[in-house]
Scaffold this active site. Structure first.
Site, PDB file in Angstrom:
ATOM      1  N   HIS A 260      -0.297  -3.153  10.886  1.00 57.35           N
ATOM      2  CA  HIS A 260       0.834  -3.950  11.368  1.00 57.35           C
ATOM      3  C   HIS A 260       1.234  -3.614  12.808  1.00 57.35           C
ATOM      4  O   HIS A 260       2.420  -3.429  13.113  1.00 57.35           O
ATOM      5  CB  HIS A 260       2.031  -3.824  10.416  1.00 57.35           C
ATOM      6  CG  HIS A 260       1.744  -4.347   9.047  1.00 57.35           C
ATOM      7  ND1 HIS A 260       1.540  -5.688   8.793  1.00 57.35           N
ATOM      8  CD2 HIS A 260       1.594  -3.711   7.860  1.00 57.35           C
ATOM      9  CE1 HIS A 260       1.281  -5.843   7.505  1.00 57.35           C
ATOM     10  NE2 HIS A 260       1.306  -4.671   6.924  1.00 57.35           N
TER      11      HIS A 260
ATOM     12  N   GLN B 152       0.827  -1.195   0.000  1.00 54.99           N
ATOM     13  CA  GLN B 152       0.000   0.000   0.000  1.00 54.99           C
ATOM     14  C   GLN B 152       0.867   1.252   0.000  1.00 54.99           C
ATOM     15  O   GLN B 152       1.915   1.298   0.632  1.00 54.99           O
ATOM     16  CB  GLN B 152      -0.928   0.002   1.225  1.00 54.99           C
ATOM     17  CG  GLN B 152      -2.130   0.896   1.046  1.00 54.99           C
ATOM     18  CD  GLN B 152      -3.294   0.488   1.935  1.00 54.99           C
ATOM     19  OE1 GLN B 152      -3.372  -0.646   2.384  1.00 54.99           O
ATOM     20  NE2 GLN B 152      -4.202   1.401   2.201  1.00 54.99           N
TER      21      GLN B 152
ATOM     22  N   SER C 215       3.756  -6.447   2.642  1.00 54.11           N
ATOM     23  CA  SER C 215       2.424  -6.372   3.243  1.00 54.11           C
ATOM     24  C   SER C 215       1.398  -7.017   2.312  1.00 54.11           C
ATOM     25  O   SER C 215       1.478  -8.203   2.026  1.00 54.11           O
ATOM     26  CB  SER C 215       2.072  -4.922   3.587  1.00 54.11           C
ATOM     27  OG  SER C 215       0.897  -4.842   4.344  1.00 54.11           O
ATOM     28  N   LEU C 216       0.432  -6.248   1.764  1.00 51.13           N
ATOM     29  CA  LEU C 216      -0.556  -6.861   0.863  1.00 51.13           C
ATOM     30  C   LEU C 216       0.117  -7.500  -0.342  1.00 51.13           C
ATOM     31  O   LEU C 216      -0.430  -8.413  -0.962  1.00 51.13           O
ATOM     32  CB  LEU C 216      -1.587  -5.833   0.407  1.00 51.13           C
ATOM     33  CG  LEU C 216      -1.185  -4.853  -0.703  1.00 51.13           C
ATOM     34  CD1 LEU C 216      -1.523  -5.401  -2.084  1.00 51.13           C
ATOM     35  CD2 LEU C 216      -1.837  -3.518  -0.501  1.00 51.13           C
TER      36      LEU C 216
ATOM     37  N   GLN D 162       0.642 -11.769   9.948  1.00 50.12           N
ATOM     38  CA  GLN D 162       1.121 -10.584   9.245  1.00 50.12           C
ATOM     39  C   GLN D 162       0.268  -9.352   9.537  1.00 50.12           C
ATOM     40  O   GLN D 162       0.763  -8.224   9.516  1.00 50.12           O
ATOM     41  CB  GLN D 162       1.126 -10.880   7.737  1.00 50.12           C
ATOM     42  CG  GLN D 162       1.823  -9.841   6.892  1.00 50.12           C
ATOM     43  CD  GLN D 162       1.085  -9.581   5.592  1.00 50.12           C
ATOM     44  OE1 GLN D 162      -0.085  -9.213   5.589  1.00 50.12           O
ATOM     45  NE2 GLN D 162       1.765  -9.777   4.487  1.00 50.12           N
TER      46      GLN D 162
ATOM     47  N   ARG E  72      -9.629  -7.943   3.728  1.00 52.00           N
ATOM     48  CA  ARG E  72      -8.509  -7.504   4.572  1.00 52.00           C
ATOM     49  C   ARG E  72      -8.545  -5.991   4.768  1.00 52.00           C
ATOM     50  O   ARG E  72      -8.374  -5.482   5.882  1.00 52.00           O
ATOM     51  CB  ARG E  72      -7.193  -7.933   3.919  1.00 52.00           C
ATOM     52  CG  ARG E  72      -5.918  -7.642   4.712  1.00 52.00           C
ATOM     53  CD  ARG E  72      -4.728  -8.232   3.952  1.00 52.00           C
ATOM     54  NE  ARG E  72      -3.447  -8.056   4.616  1.00 52.00           N
ATOM     55  CZ  ARG E  72      -2.628  -7.027   4.415  1.00 52.00           C
ATOM     56  NH1 ARG E  72      -2.983  -6.070   3.568  1.00 52.00           N
ATOM     57  NH2 ARG E  72      -1.457  -6.959   5.046  1.00 52.00           N
TER      58      ARG E  72
END
Length: 311
Positions: free
Chosen positions: A203, A9, A94-95, A252, A119
């Protein structure tokens, strides 16, 4: 050895994917499949905006994934390139870990889009708007960032969210704690702290409700066997087992993105070529982390054509 890596992101922008869609049927098919999976014209939002709609987490996450997979599909179909043949491992920020898994066959494109929509919604819902924040620490290594997080917490959540490269670490947590961290950064020898324009504190432990939601979702749609090893964010280590990866994807959501360590681990394993698909964010991080590697970022048709010749 070659690693294919996928951005997270922050790499979204209005107009993303428009050139690819105009030039390639393979890209158009990806965007149409994602639109159909979500029951939404996400491709139109990607191409035309409005920007505030694209920036919504539930739109940004599947959009970034769709853009990267479109680049990959064009490379595969029009460049005659197979990721499994030309790559030795994959990783995503991340994603981007979901994108990487889609790229190596662990998830279908439609399932990846739906998982990332969920998510994004779950992460946004985990903390009321205005109560969480994130900041980037520039000129901070992990030790300085950890010390700052501990000093700024003052009984609130303030944790290292992203260890991106040797000079950039991101903190996440309660708004007050993050604002204190920005104010205190120079006192701990950090060049500066910058509040990030995000809608939730990703996170960190405040994301526990979102982790629970993803645990349920990934039980319904677990990863399938994947064609290349994946370096997971929370362990910075290679993973080849689908069930182990399912658990890592849950962790995660609240866990640290150990990107710097992942890059070091890939280099130690013999990777000397990093190819970022769908963005130009991770490439510079890789270059700041390791030496004597080739880094290529691929976004446009020209980028794809150049890479196809190289591969």
């Amino acid at each position: 050895m070659r690693a294919f890596i996928f951005p997270g992101q922050g790499s979204q922008k209005v107009g993303m994917g428009a050139e690819l869609a105009a030039a390639s049927a393979a890209a158009r098919e990806v965007f149409q499949e994602v639109d159909d999976a979500l029951g939404q014209k996400l491709s139109a939002i990607m191409g035309e905006g409005p920007e505030d709609t694209l920036m919504l987490t539930e739109n940004a996450q599947p959009a970034i994934m769709a853009n990267a997979i479109a680049v990959l599909r064009v490379l595969e179909r029009e460049g005659g390139i197979s990721l499994a043949d030309k790559g030795d491992c994959v990783a995503g920020h991340s994603l981007g870990e979901y994108t990487a898994l889609c790229a190596v066959g662990a998830f279908t494109l439609a399932d990846t889009a739906r998982l990332l929509r969920l998510r994004g919604l779950a992460m946004q819902a985990a903390v009321p708007v205005g109560e969480g924040a994130m900041c980037a620490l520039l000129g901070a290594d992990i030790d300085k960032a950890t010390a700052l997080a501990e000093a700024a917490a003052q009984d609130e959540v303030c944790e290292v969210a992203n260890d991106n490269d040797p000079g950039q670490v991101v903190l996440s947590g309660a708004k007050g704690a993050i604002e204190r961290a920005v104010a205190m950064a120079k006192d701990l020898g950090i060049k500066r702290g910058v509040l990030l324009p995000v809608s939730a504190p990703f996170h960190c432990s405040l994301m526990k409700p979102a982790a629970d939601a993803m645990d349920e979702a990934l039980k319904r749609v677990p990863p399938q066997p994947f064609r290349l090893p994946l370096y997971a964010n929370v362990t910075a280590a290679s993973c080849t087992d689908p069930e182990a990866e399912r658990l890592l994807l849950v962790q995660q959501v609240t866990g640290r993105v150990r990107w710097r360590e992942s890059v070091l681990a890939m280099k130690a394993a013999g990777v000397d070529r990093f190819v970022e698909l769908g963005g130009k964010v991770l490439g510079p991080m890789v270059s700041r982390t390791v030496e004597d590697v080739t880094v290529t970022s691929v976004v446009t048709m020209a980028d794809i054509e150049a890479l196809a010749k190289e591969l």
